[in-house]
Write a protein that holds these residues in place. Structure first.
Motif, mmCIF file in Angstrom:
data_model
loop_
_atom_site.group_PDB
_atom_site.id
_atom_site.type_symbol
_atom_site.label_atom_id
_atom_site.label_comp_id
_atom_site.label_asym_id
_atom_site.label_seq_id
_atom_site.Cartn_x
_atom_site.Cartn_y
_atom_site.Cartn_z
ATOM 1 N N GLU A 126 -21.596 -29.651 40.649
ATOM 2 C CA GLU A 126 -20.634 -29.661 40.714
ATOM 3 C C GLU A 126 -19.918 -31.470 40.882
ATOM 4 O O GLU A 126 -18.939 -31.847 40.193
ATOM 5 C CB GLU A 126 -19.711 -29.080 42.186
ATOM 6 N N ARG A 127 -20.817 -32.214 41.718
ATOM 7 C CA ARG A 127 -20.254 -33.908 41.637
ATOM 8 C C ARG A 127 -19.910 -34.398 40.246
ATOM 9 O O ARG A 127 -19.612 -34.664 40.645
ATOM 10 C CB ARG A 127 -20.996 -34.606 42.419
ATOM 11 N N LEU A 128 -21.225 -33.433 39.406
ATOM 12 C CA LEU A 128 -21.960 -35.292 38.055
ATOM 13 C C LEU A 128 -21.475 -34.148 37.277
ATOM 14 O O LEU A 128 -21.555 -34.951 36.097
ATOM 15 C CB LEU A 128 -23.025 -35.486 38.340
ATOM 16 N N CYS A 129 -21.540 -33.321 37.133
ATOM 17 C CA CYS A 129 -21.492 -31.931 35.777
ATOM 18 C C CYS A 129 -20.031 -30.950 35.813
ATOM 19 O O CYS A 129 -20.380 -30.290 35.188
ATOM 20 C CB CYS A 129 -22.893 -31.490 35.486
ATOM 21 N N ARG A 130 -18.801 -31.646 36.438
ATOM 22 C CA ARG A 130 -18.348 -30.490 37.043
ATOM 23 C C ARG A 130 -17.730 -29.558 35.254
ATOM 24 O O ARG A 130 -17.264 -28.128 35.055
ATOM 25 C CB ARG A 130 -16.685 -30.916 37.986
ATOM 26 N N LYS A 131 -17.010 -30.731 34.468
ATOM 27 C CA LYS A 131 -16.249 -30.512 33.356
ATOM 28 C C LYS A 131 -17.143 -29.671 32.329
ATOM 29 O O LYS A 131 -16.222 -29.124 31.411
ATOM 30 C CB LYS A 131 -15.681 -31.534 32.750
ATOM 31 N N TRP A 132 -18.499 -29.843 32.756
ATOM 32 C CA TRP A 132 -19.503 -28.706 31.467
ATOM 33 C C TRP A 132 -19.711 -27.332 32.099
ATOM 34 O O TRP A 132 -20.547 -26.663 31.481
ATOM 35 C CB TRP A 132 -20.422 -30.054 31.377
ATOM 36 N N MET A 133 -19.331 -27.192 33.421
ATOM 37 C CA MET A 133 -19.242 -25.927 34.107
ATOM 38 C C MET A 133 -19.421 -24.985 33.326
ATOM 39 O O MET A 133 -20.500 -24.017 33.420
ATOM 40 C CB MET A 133 -19.624 -25.815 35.639
ATOM 41 N N ASP A 134 -19.041 -24.952 32.331
ATOM 42 C CA ASP A 134 -18.056 -23.639 31.500
ATOM 43 C C ASP A 134 -19.278 -23.568 30.354
ATOM 44 O O ASP A 134 -18.919 -22.377 29.658
ATOM 45 C CB ASP A 134 -17.004 -23.038 31.283
ATOM 46 N N GLN A 135 -19.823 -24.596 30.234
ATOM 47 C CA GLN A 135 -20.472 -24.887 28.584
ATOM 48 C C GLN A 135 -21.789 -24.206 28.979
ATOM 49 O O GLN A 135 -22.341 -24.767 27.732
ATOM 50 C CB GLN A 135 -20.266 -26.095 28.162
#
Length: 75
Positions: A37-46
């Motif tokens: 959640e902290r470091l990879c939030r923008k890729w969570m849906d990929q």
């Protein structure tokens, strides 16, 4: 015909065991969820492989428990 069915059943069971060996447990997920959640939030849906790549890229910033999960799974 029976040999084909037996081979398919054996292959399915081996694939399931291999997947289970590499799949993360609930405990593994808990160890890394905050880092995701902290470091990879923008890729969570990929997808999982993208998130894994993000975690590996940010290895130095991970909590020790999440780093241990990566090591445990050969990453």
């Amino acid at each position: 015909m029976n040999r084909v069915l037996l081979a398919l059943a054996l292959l399915a069971s081996l694939s399931t065991m291999a997947f289970a060996q590499h799949a993360g447990s609930d405990q593994d997920e808990k160890a890394c969820i905050h880092d995701v959640e902290r470091l990879c939030r923008k890729w969570m849906d990929q997808g999982d492989f993208t998130i894994l790549a993000c975690l590996k890229e940010n290895r130095a910033k991970l909590h020790p428990s999440c780093r241990d999960v990566l090591i445990k799974h050969g990453q």
